[in-house]
Design an enzyme around this catalytic site. Structure first.
Site: not given
Ligand code: MRU
Length: 368
Positions: A54-55, A90, A206, A247, A257
């Site tokens: 999550g970003a 990442r 997720q 993201d 995203n």
């Molecule tokens: O690959 P992830 O689980 O890190 O991806 C997360 C997402 O795409 C979320 O929607 C994004 O980070 C927004 S989180 C507030």
């Protein structure tokens, strides 16, 4: 947020004052466990193996990662190497670079003897600010929910607001509260009715594993749907609003995203359903105007070819089990994110308030 009646954040400074605790998200929803990060390398691994994800949370973890590096060696060389290693853990979420830059800027202003203290202070501040930012997003999103709920007419006033979300942009993706889920939590805690359609979000699931876990822990009505169900639900008038996180969003308003977000935005546009993006300012990439330049993470083929879950077979009931889904001869391709063009976005919910897309978007971001 609450798990079994206990309040948790996703990341914290441990009682020893030098190591960092995190919830191990790779084990959820079937196993709740925590991990201790003791070095910058531990922080990098936690990010790249998606123990944290999550970003916003990736950003906070990177800030603490730099703190862990500086505690071991406060030299300029060590800061540069650690920043570089964290930066490459990442590629897509801009919060990672944002947090590294913020902490290393502070460190560059002080003597080596002060750096461990300053890194801890700044990482702690970033974590605390993330909580208030998400609360503010929740507050503004609540007002939007109010508008959307009342626009449905007085005859539907008692019906739950039906929200569709993709991936996990809840408290597990931040330090607490979340971005896209924060308004849902506020709405529910205020006694308002809500029902959430949770996209499973293949291949890492997720939605099915994390968003569903969060909503279940808070007692919020929800149903997990396969990723392809969203268009059907929207055509059938079963969705009042789509809300997602991001993201990285460009200063023109294009939204990067989790893979599949774009298809939800297309379906929302076609069905005249509002499509909103909830984001902190730290997810805005001011340097990129052309969203095709955003680095899209291409993840392991294995995530598509295999799936992990809790076994229901007699011999191994309850144990974690991995099964192959595709033929041995087949290969797979696994882009982690996509871009939703700004023309498909109804609006942005930030910690400062709403921003409408269109003419002078970046000026509007500055002026609120
Ligand atoms: O690959 P992830 O689980 O890190 O991806 C997360 C997402 O795409 C979320 O929607 C994004 O980070 C927004 S989180 C507030």
């Amino acid at each position: 947020m609450q798990i079994d009646g206990k309040h948790w954040t996703t990341i914290w400074l441990c009682d020893d004052g030098i190591s960092v605790g995190v919830i191990d998200q790779s084990k959820l929803p079937h196993q709740f466990s925590t991990k201790i990060l003791r070095s910058c390398n531990d922080a990098c691994k936690a990010i790249s193996n998606m123990v944290v994800r999550g970003a916003p949370l990736i950003g906070v973890t990177a800030a603490y990662g730099l703190m862990l590096a500086v505690q071991e060696d406060p030299s300029d060389k060590s800061i540069e190497e650690a920043s570089n290693q964290l930066f490459h853990s990442r590629p897509t979420a801009i919060n990672l670079a944002w947090a590294i830059e913020r902490v290393s800027k502070k460190l560059s202003l002080v003597d080596k003897s002060q750096r461990a203290y300053i890194a801890k202070k700044e990482a702690g501040l970033i974590a605390e600010e993330d909580i208030s930012i998400c609360k503010a997003i929740g507050h503004h999103g609540y007002q939007l929910f109010e508008e959307i709920a009342s626009s449905r007419g007085p005859e539907r006033v008692m019906e739950p607001l039906r929200v569709l979300t993709h991936c996990n942009a809840g408290w597990l993706a931040t330090v607490d509260w979340g971005t896209a889920l924060a308004p849902i939590y506020k709405w529910h805690r205020n006694g308002r009715k809500v029902h959430v359609w949770v996209d499973e979000t293949r291949p890492r699931n997720q939605g099915a594993s994390l968003t569903a876990f969060e909503l279940a822990s808070e007692g919020i009505p929800h149903k997990v749907v396969v990723d392809n169900a969203g268009g059907y639900l929207m055509q059938k008038g079963m969705v009042d609003i789509v809300i997602v996180g991001t993201d990285r969003t460009t200063s023109c308003g294009d939204v990067c995203n989790k893979i599949g977000t774009y298809l939800k935005a297309l379906a929302a546009k076609d069905n005249k359903i509002p499509f909103y993006v909830a984001l902190p300012y730290s997810s805005i990439d001011w340097s990129i105007k052309d969203s095709s330049l955003i680095p899209i993470e291409i993840r392991s083929e294995k995530e598509v070819a295999y799936i992990e879950g809790k076994s229901i077979s007699q011999n191994s009931k309850g144990n974690s089990s991995v099964v192959r889904l595709i033929p041995e001869e087949s290969q797979s391709y696994n882009p982690g994110f996509d871009i939703t063009p700004v023309r498909l976005v109804s609006g942005f919910i930030t910690e400062k308030g709403f921003v409408q897309p269109g003419g002078g978007f970046s000026e509007k971001l500055f002026s609120i």
